[in-house]
Motif scaffolding. Structure first.
Motif, PDB file in Angstrom:
ATOM      1  N   ASN A 146      21.599  -9.668   6.189  1.00 54.52           N
ATOM      2  CA  ASN A 146      22.265  -9.653   4.882  1.00 54.52           C
ATOM      3  C   ASN A 146      23.217  -8.470   4.808  1.00 54.52           C
ATOM      4  O   ASN A 146      22.866  -7.354   5.201  1.00 54.52           O
ATOM      5  CB  ASN A 146      21.216  -9.551   3.768  1.00 54.52           C
ATOM      6  CG  ASN A 146      21.779  -9.819   2.394  1.00 54.52           C
ATOM      7  OD1 ASN A 146      22.734 -10.585   2.244  1.00 54.52           O
ATOM      8  ND2 ASN A 146      21.199  -9.203   1.374  1.00 54.52           N
ATOM      9  N   THR A 205      21.545 -14.802   1.015  1.00 60.59           N
ATOM     10  CA  THR A 205      22.197 -13.796   1.854  1.00 60.59           C
ATOM     11  C   THR A 205      23.713 -13.950   1.784  1.00 60.59           C
ATOM     12  O   THR A 205      24.234 -15.029   1.499  1.00 60.59           O
ATOM     13  CB  THR A 205      21.748 -13.891   3.327  1.00 60.59           C
ATOM     14  OG1 THR A 205      22.199 -15.134   3.883  1.00 60.59           O
ATOM     15  CG2 THR A 205      20.239 -13.776   3.454  1.00 60.59           C
ATOM     16  N   ALA A 255      17.373 -15.209   7.897  1.00 61.73           N
ATOM     17  CA  ALA A 255      17.021 -14.919   6.507  1.00 61.73           C
ATOM     18  C   ALA A 255      17.037 -13.430   6.190  1.00 61.73           C
ATOM     19  O   ALA A 255      17.245 -13.033   5.043  1.00 61.73           O
ATOM     20  CB  ALA A 255      15.650 -15.499   6.175  1.00 61.73           C
ATOM     21  N   LYS A 306      17.466 -10.169  -3.789  1.00 64.00           N
ATOM     22  CA  LYS A 306      16.193 -10.482  -4.437  1.00 64.00           C
ATOM     23  C   LYS A 306      16.105 -11.937  -4.898  1.00 64.00           C
ATOM     24  O   LYS A 306      15.028 -12.400  -5.277  1.00 64.00           O
ATOM     25  CB  LYS A 306      15.958  -9.536  -5.606  1.00 64.00           C
ATOM     26  CG  LYS A 306      15.700  -8.099  -5.173  1.00 64.00           C
ATOM     27  CD  LYS A 306      15.377  -7.193  -6.346  1.00 64.00           C
ATOM     28  CE  LYS A 306      15.099  -5.769  -5.879  1.00 64.00           C
ATOM     29  NZ  LYS A 306      14.795  -4.855  -7.012  1.00 64.00           N
ATOM     30  N   LYS A 307      17.224 -12.634  -4.854  1.00 61.45           N
ATOM     31  CA  LYS A 307      17.233 -14.057  -5.212  1.00 61.45           C
ATOM     32  C   LYS A 307      16.969 -14.945  -4.002  1.00 61.45           C
ATOM     33  O   LYS A 307      16.967 -16.177  -4.121  1.00 61.45           O
ATOM     34  CB  LYS A 307      18.574 -14.441  -5.841  1.00 61.45           C
ATOM     35  CG  LYS A 307      18.903 -13.657  -7.105  1.00 61.45           C
ATOM     36  CD  LYS A 307      20.291 -14.021  -7.626  1.00 61.45           C
ATOM     37  CE  LYS A 307      20.649 -13.197  -8.859  1.00 61.45           C
ATOM     38  NZ  LYS A 307      22.016 -13.512  -9.357  1.00 61.45           N
ATOM     39  N   GLY A 308      16.787 -14.330  -2.833  1.00 62.76           N
ATOM     40  CA  GLY A 308      16.572 -15.108  -1.620  1.00 62.76           C
ATOM     41  C   GLY A 308      17.841 -15.676  -1.036  1.00 62.76           C
ATOM     42  O   GLY A 308      17.809 -16.603  -0.215  1.00 62.76           O
ATOM     43  N   PRO A 318      17.382 -20.111  -4.032  1.00 63.14           N
ATOM     44  CA  PRO A 318      16.810 -19.362  -2.918  1.00 63.14           C
ATOM     45  C   PRO A 318      17.054 -20.075  -1.589  1.00 63.14           C
ATOM     46  O   PRO A 318      16.982 -21.300  -1.505  1.00 63.14           O
ATOM     47  CB  PRO A 318      15.313 -19.325  -3.258  1.00 63.14           C
ATOM     48  CG  PRO A 318      15.264 -19.462  -4.749  1.00 63.14           C
ATOM     49  CD  PRO A 318      16.389 -20.388  -5.094  1.00 63.14           C
ATOM     50  N   GLY A 319      17.345 -19.286  -0.565  1.00 64.58           N
ATOM     51  CA  GLY A 319      17.690 -19.844   0.735  1.00 64.58           C
ATOM     52  C   GLY A 319      19.177 -20.078   0.897  1.00 64.58           C
ATOM     53  O   GLY A 319      19.636 -20.476   1.974  1.00 64.58           O
TER      54      GLY A 319
END
Length: 240
Positions: free
Chosen positions: A229, A162, A226, A158-160, A116-117
């Motif tokens: 995307n 982009t 964040a 959905k996994k965080g 994530p991130g």
């Protein structure tokens, strides 16, 4: 905590500027390319990790991911100006292998290790968004890059993570220099006129600097982006 950043095609041009900007922020930067000397010049004592690799080769790309990366910038690309009738199958396949398949292989190898991130960023082009005379293979490949980015963005949201593209116009790089030389040869014009022709669609009327493209990449890699995307961020002076 320093992020782990991979930049493909880091030996010159946009990739060099991107890698140096990430290194300047304290990130742990790995650059790859086919020319070890060019990679060492990009590093210039900045503490980057240099890896020689051909990003159109599946095994060589896989070997780059012996560690996870927080940010992956798929920058490597290639293309020559030619009328469609003069474009050989070899030219077509080579352009797609580096410019499109290389991004696919890079992102595919990055994702299993990315948490994530994470940020996947492809260097597209205004040719990702419009066609142009004498660049059929290059425009087709860059259109493919944007389609890939938009599709991957849907998969990873959905996994965080982009996935975005930066789409510059003509940038002051060796590729632009070769394009200018091609115009000089075909049309018999001086370098200044050839460069002016390259810039003719840019309302600012100059070549874009690699550093201007790098600034956009660093923005997309930032926490503030964040919620950006599947986006094509154009850096073209208003061309598009």
């Amino acid at each position: 905590m320093a992020r782990r950043v991979l930049v493909t095609g880091g030996g010159s041009g946009i990739g060099r500027a991107v890698a140096r900007d990430f290194a300047a922020t304290g990130d742990a930067v790995t650059i790859c390319g086919r020319n070890a000397e060019a990679l060492a010049e990009t590093d210039g004592g900045r503490g980057m990790t240099c890896r020689v690799a051909d990003i159109s080769d599946e095994a060589q790309v896989g070997a780059l991911f012996d560690r996870p990366y927080d940010v992956v910038v798929a920058n490597a690309g290639a293309g020559n100006a030619a009328k469609l009738a003069d474009t050989t199958l070899e030219d077509w396949n080579r352009t797609l292998a580096v410019t499109l398949t290389g991004v696919f292989l890079t992102f595919r190898a990055a994702l299993p290790l990315m948490g994530p991130g994470g940020r996947l960023i492809a260097i597209g082009s205004t040719a990702s968004l419009q066609g142009g005379s004498n660049i059929a293979a290059y425009a087709a490949a860059k259109h493919g890059v944007l389609g890939l980015v938009r599709s991957v963005a849907k998969e990873v949201a959905k996994k965080g993570i982009t996935c975005n593209a930066v789409c510059p116009g003509f940038v002051d790089t060796p590729m632009a220099a070769r394009a200018a030389e091609g115009l000089m040869s075909r049309l018999g014009v001086a370098r200044e006129e050839a460069v002016a022709m390259l810039c003719s669609n840019n309302p600012v009327n100059r070549l874009i600097t690699p550093e201007e493209v790098a600034s956009s990449v660093l923005y997309l890699a930032s926490p503030g982006a964040a919620m950006v995307n599947g986006h094509a961020l154009t850096v073209s002076g208003g061309e598009l």
